[in-house]
Enzyme design. Structure first.
Site, PDB file in Angstrom:
ATOM      1  CB  THR A 250      -0.496   3.746  -4.408  1.00 48.51           C
ATOM      2  OG1 THR A 250      -1.559   3.182  -3.608  1.00 48.51           O
ATOM      3  CG2 THR A 250       0.131   2.664  -5.260  1.00 48.51           C
ATOM      4  CB  ALA A 251      -2.539   6.514  -0.961  1.00 44.02           C
TER       5      ALA A 251
ATOM      6  CE1 TYR B  19      -9.762  -0.183   9.314  1.00 45.78           C
ATOM      7  CE2 TYR B  19     -10.208   1.041  11.342  1.00 45.78           C
ATOM      8  CZ  TYR B  19      -9.350   0.704  10.292  1.00 45.78           C
ATOM      9  OH  TYR B  19      -8.081   1.238  10.242  1.00 45.78           O
TER      10      TYR B  19
ATOM     11  N   PRO C 160      -2.290   3.650  15.226  1.00 43.05           N
ATOM     12  CG  PRO C 160      -1.480   4.316  13.142  1.00 43.05           C
ATOM     13  CD  PRO C 160      -2.019   3.118  13.873  1.00 43.05           C
ATOM     14  N   GLY C 161      -4.250   6.614  15.986  1.00 45.68           N
ATOM     15  CA  GLY C 161      -5.579   7.235  15.951  1.00 45.68           C
ATOM     16  C   GLY C 161      -5.747   7.901  14.590  1.00 45.68           C
TER      17      GLY C 161
ATOM     18  CB  THR D  14      -4.236   8.939   4.674  1.00 45.83           C
ATOM     19  OG1 THR D  14      -5.296   8.141   5.231  1.00 45.83           O
ATOM     20  CG2 THR D  14      -3.085   9.003   5.661  1.00 45.83           C
ATOM     21  CD  GLU D  15      -5.452   8.650  -1.752  1.00 44.11           C
ATOM     22  OE1 GLU D  15      -5.856   7.529  -2.121  1.00 44.11           O
ATOM     23  OE2 GLU D  15      -4.622   9.306  -2.397  1.00 44.11           O
TER      24      GLU D  15
ATOM     25  N   GLY E 261       0.822  -1.218   0.000  1.00 45.81           N
ATOM     26  CA  GLY E 261       0.000   0.000   0.000  1.00 45.81           C
ATOM     27  C   GLY E 261       0.850   1.260   0.000  1.00 45.81           C
TER      28      GLY E 261
HETATM   29  P1  NDP Z   1      -4.888   5.290   2.305  1.00 42.87           P
HETATM   30  O1  NDP Z   1      -6.245   5.011   1.766  1.00 42.87           O
HETATM   31  O2  NDP Z   1      -4.313   6.650   2.117  1.00 42.87           O
HETATM   32  O3  NDP Z   1      -3.845   4.205   1.742  1.00 42.87           O
HETATM   33  C1  NDP Z   1      -4.194   2.851   1.711  1.00 42.87           C
HETATM   34  C2  NDP Z   1      -3.162   2.071   0.896  1.00 42.87           C
HETATM   35  O4  NDP Z   1      -3.531   0.680   0.932  1.00 42.87           O
HETATM   36  C3  NDP Z   1      -3.122   2.498  -0.557  1.00 42.87           C
HETATM   37  O5  NDP Z   1      -1.779   2.575  -0.973  1.00 42.87           O
HETATM   38  C4  NDP Z   1      -3.832   1.371  -1.278  1.00 42.87           C
HETATM   39  O6  NDP Z   1      -3.251   1.181  -2.554  1.00 42.87           O
HETATM   40  C5  NDP Z   1      -3.509   0.185  -0.390  1.00 42.87           C
HETATM   41  N1  NDP Z   1      -4.484  -0.887  -0.555  1.00 42.87           N
HETATM   42  C6  NDP Z   1      -5.799  -0.882  -0.195  1.00 42.87           C
HETATM   43  N2  NDP Z   1      -6.392  -2.018  -0.592  1.00 42.87           N
HETATM   44  C7  NDP Z   1      -5.430  -2.758  -1.197  1.00 42.87           C
HETATM   45  C8  NDP Z   1      -5.423  -4.029  -1.835  1.00 42.87           C
HETATM   46  N3  NDP Z   1      -6.535  -4.780  -1.903  1.00 42.87           N
HETATM   47  N4  NDP Z   1      -4.270  -4.488  -2.384  1.00 42.87           N
HETATM   48  C9  NDP Z   1      -3.158  -3.743  -2.319  1.00 42.87           C
HETATM   49  N5  NDP Z   1      -3.085  -2.531  -1.744  1.00 42.87           N
HETATM   50  C10 NDP Z   1      -4.220  -2.052  -1.201  1.00 42.87           C
HETATM   51  O7  NDP Z   1      -4.992   4.934   3.869  1.00 42.87           O
HETATM   52  P2  NDP Z   1      -3.929   5.003   5.077  1.00 42.87           P
HETATM   53  O8  NDP Z   1      -2.580   5.325   4.589  1.00 42.87           O
HETATM   54  O9  NDP Z   1      -4.525   5.828   6.126  1.00 42.87           O
HETATM   55  O10 NDP Z   1      -4.010   3.495   5.570  1.00 42.87           O
HETATM   56  C11 NDP Z   1      -2.886   2.644   5.683  1.00 42.87           C
HETATM   57  C12 NDP Z   1      -3.115   1.683   6.838  1.00 42.87           C
HETATM   58  O11 NDP Z   1      -3.203   2.427   8.054  1.00 42.87           O
HETATM   59  C13 NDP Z   1      -4.399   0.868   6.759  1.00 42.87           C
HETATM   60  O12 NDP Z   1      -4.130  -0.450   7.185  1.00 42.87           O
HETATM   61  C14 NDP Z   1      -5.329   1.561   7.762  1.00 42.87           C
HETATM   62  O13 NDP Z   1      -6.302   0.700   8.274  1.00 42.87           O
HETATM   63  C15 NDP Z   1      -4.328   1.994   8.802  1.00 42.87           C
HETATM   64  N6  NDP Z   1      -4.743   3.067   9.692  1.00 42.87           N
HETATM   65  C16 NDP Z   1      -5.133   4.261   9.191  1.00 42.87           C
HETATM   66  C17 NDP Z   1      -5.513   5.281  10.043  1.00 42.87           C
HETATM   67  C18 NDP Z   1      -6.042   6.585   9.556  1.00 42.87           C
HETATM   68  O14 NDP Z   1      -6.701   7.306  10.340  1.00 42.87           O
HETATM   69  N7  NDP Z   1      -5.766   6.991   8.321  1.00 42.87           N
HETATM   70  C19 NDP Z   1      -5.440   5.100  11.498  1.00 42.87           C
HETATM   71  C20 NDP Z   1      -5.019   3.796  11.912  1.00 42.87           C
HETATM   72  C21 NDP Z   1      -4.652   2.832  11.034  1.00 42.87           C
HETATM   73  P3  NDP Z   1      -4.052   0.884  -3.913  1.00 42.87           P
HETATM   74  O15 NDP Z   1      -5.417   1.471  -3.769  1.00 42.87           O
HETATM   75  O16 NDP Z   1      -3.216   1.534  -4.982  1.00 42.87           O
HETATM   76  O17 NDP Z   1      -4.039  -0.606  -4.013  1.00 42.87           O
HETATM   77  C1  8X3 Z   2      -8.374   4.385  11.699  1.00 41.79           C
HETATM   78  C2  8X3 Z   2      -8.641   5.211  12.912  1.00 41.79           C
HETATM   79  O1  8X3 Z   2     -10.357   5.896  14.633  1.00 41.79           O
HETATM   80  O2  8X3 Z   2     -11.140   5.569  12.362  1.00 41.79           O
HETATM   81  O3  8X3 Z   2      -7.904   3.116  12.000  1.00 41.79           O
HETATM   82  O4  8X3 Z   2     -10.549   3.708  13.694  1.00 41.79           O
HETATM   83  S1  8X3 Z   2     -10.251   5.079  13.385  1.00 41.79           S
END
Ligand code: NDP
Ligand code: 8X3
Length: 252
Positions: free
Chosen positions: A11-12, A153, A183-184, A188-189, A9
């Site tokens: 890409t974002a 989730y 993380p809280g 991001t996306e 992941g």
């Molecule tokens: P984004 O949506 O910004 O990034 C998610 C990344 O996961 C993208 O690069 C996407 O790439 C990749 N991804 C999603 N589905 C797939 C798939 N089926 N196969 C391969 N790659 C995949 O979100 P975050 O950066 O915020 O999230 C990253 C991680 O952090 C996640 O596990 C999320 O649950 C966790 N998290 C996020 C928090 C938040 O508040 N943002 C807090 C706590 C945890 P692509 O679409 O190109 O495949």
């Molecule tokens: C993402 C943070 O608070 O939406 O894991 O669960 S929250």
């Protein structure tokens, strides 16, 4: 010798920020994700800026055959993966259990849980063979607490936290580190994906407070990855100052 990090992941969001910080510290990078154009442009940007070696692997972590083929396709020298960052994941929907969308549930379970398992199953034998490596799983505060409508989730992230502990025990005899970061709110996306592309709704999640940035998380992951050999940060919780728990925020 240069170390190799594989980030799912990339890409974002958090994964992309990890790619930047590890590149700036001269790691060899294996960057993965489904959006190939983004992978290629990130690769070009980081190679130009930091003169590092990068391989991109374009696959869906939900598909175990794609996972296997992608890792098998790596040149032998690149299979010496020092750090696996299991980051790819998502939330889909925010609905009570009685009206949740089953397709959303399956997407979360297949990505956050089964995808992480497929990656770990494929990469961990490469680490046990070398008796060296570090797996860093991205869990969440949702892996510690549950909140209204977070049901599935939260269940996937509780599972990630449980798996982290299980993997840590199984890999103990091989000297392999296993860590989770929880993380809280990180802007991001993530929320745009959770609300199926509704950017207004996503923006409101962060109204009146300063959320964590993807780079805040990447810097912490980099710190976790660079402790001395005898130190493992098992479980790191990181929150915005304005967020006291999943349900408690202070907004201006
Ligand atoms: P984004 O949506 O910004 O990034 C998610 C990344 O996961 C993208 O690069 C996407 O790439 C990749 N991804 C999603 N589905 C797939 C798939 N089926 N196969 C391969 N790659 C995949 O979100 P975050 O950066 O915020 O999230 C990253 C991680 O952090 C996640 O596990 C999320 O649950 C966790 N998290 C996020 C928090 C938040 O508040 N943002 C807090 C706590 C945890 P692509 O679409 O190109 O495949
Ligand atoms: C993402 C943070 O608070 O939406 O894991 O669960 S929250």
């Amino acid at each position: 010798m240069e170390k190799t990090v594989l980030i799912t992941g990339a890409t974002a969001g958090i994964g992309q920020a990890c790619a930047k910080i590890f590149a700036s510290n001269k790691y060899k990078l294996i960057l993965t994700g489904r959006r190939s154009e983004r992978l290629e442009s990130l690769k070009n940007e980081l190679q130009q800026q930091y003169q590092v070696e990068i391989i991109t692997l374009n696959f869906d972590v939900r598909d175990k055959n794609q996972v296997e083929t992608a890792i098998d396709s790596l040149p032998e020298t690149w299979k010496a993966i020092d750090i696996l960052i299991n980051n790819a994941g998502l939330a889909a929907g925010l609905d009570p259990i009685q009206s949740g969308d089953i397709d959303d549930w399956e997407r979360m379970i297949d990505t956050n849980l089964k995808g992480l398992l497929y990656m770990s199953r494929k990469v961990s034998p490469l680490m046990t063979a070398r008796k060296s490596g570090h797996i860093i799983n991205i869990s969440s505060i949702a892996g510690k607490e549950v909140y209204p409508n977070g049901n599935v989730y939260c269940a996937t992230k509780h599972a990630v936290s449980a798996l982290t502990r299980g993997m840590r025990i199984d890999l103990l005899p091989y000297g392999i580190k296993v860590s989770a970061i929880c993380p809280g709110m990180v802007e991001t996306e993530f929320s745009v994906v959770r609300f199926h592309g509704d950017e207004d709704k996503a923006g409101k999640v962060y109204d009146g407070l300063t959320p964590l940035s993807a780079m805040d998380i990447a810097e912490t992951i980099y710190f976790m990855a660079t402790r001395p050999a005898h130190v493992n940060l098992d479980d790191v919780v990181i929150m915005p100052t304005a967020q006291g728990s999943s349900r408690d925020t202070f907004r201006n």
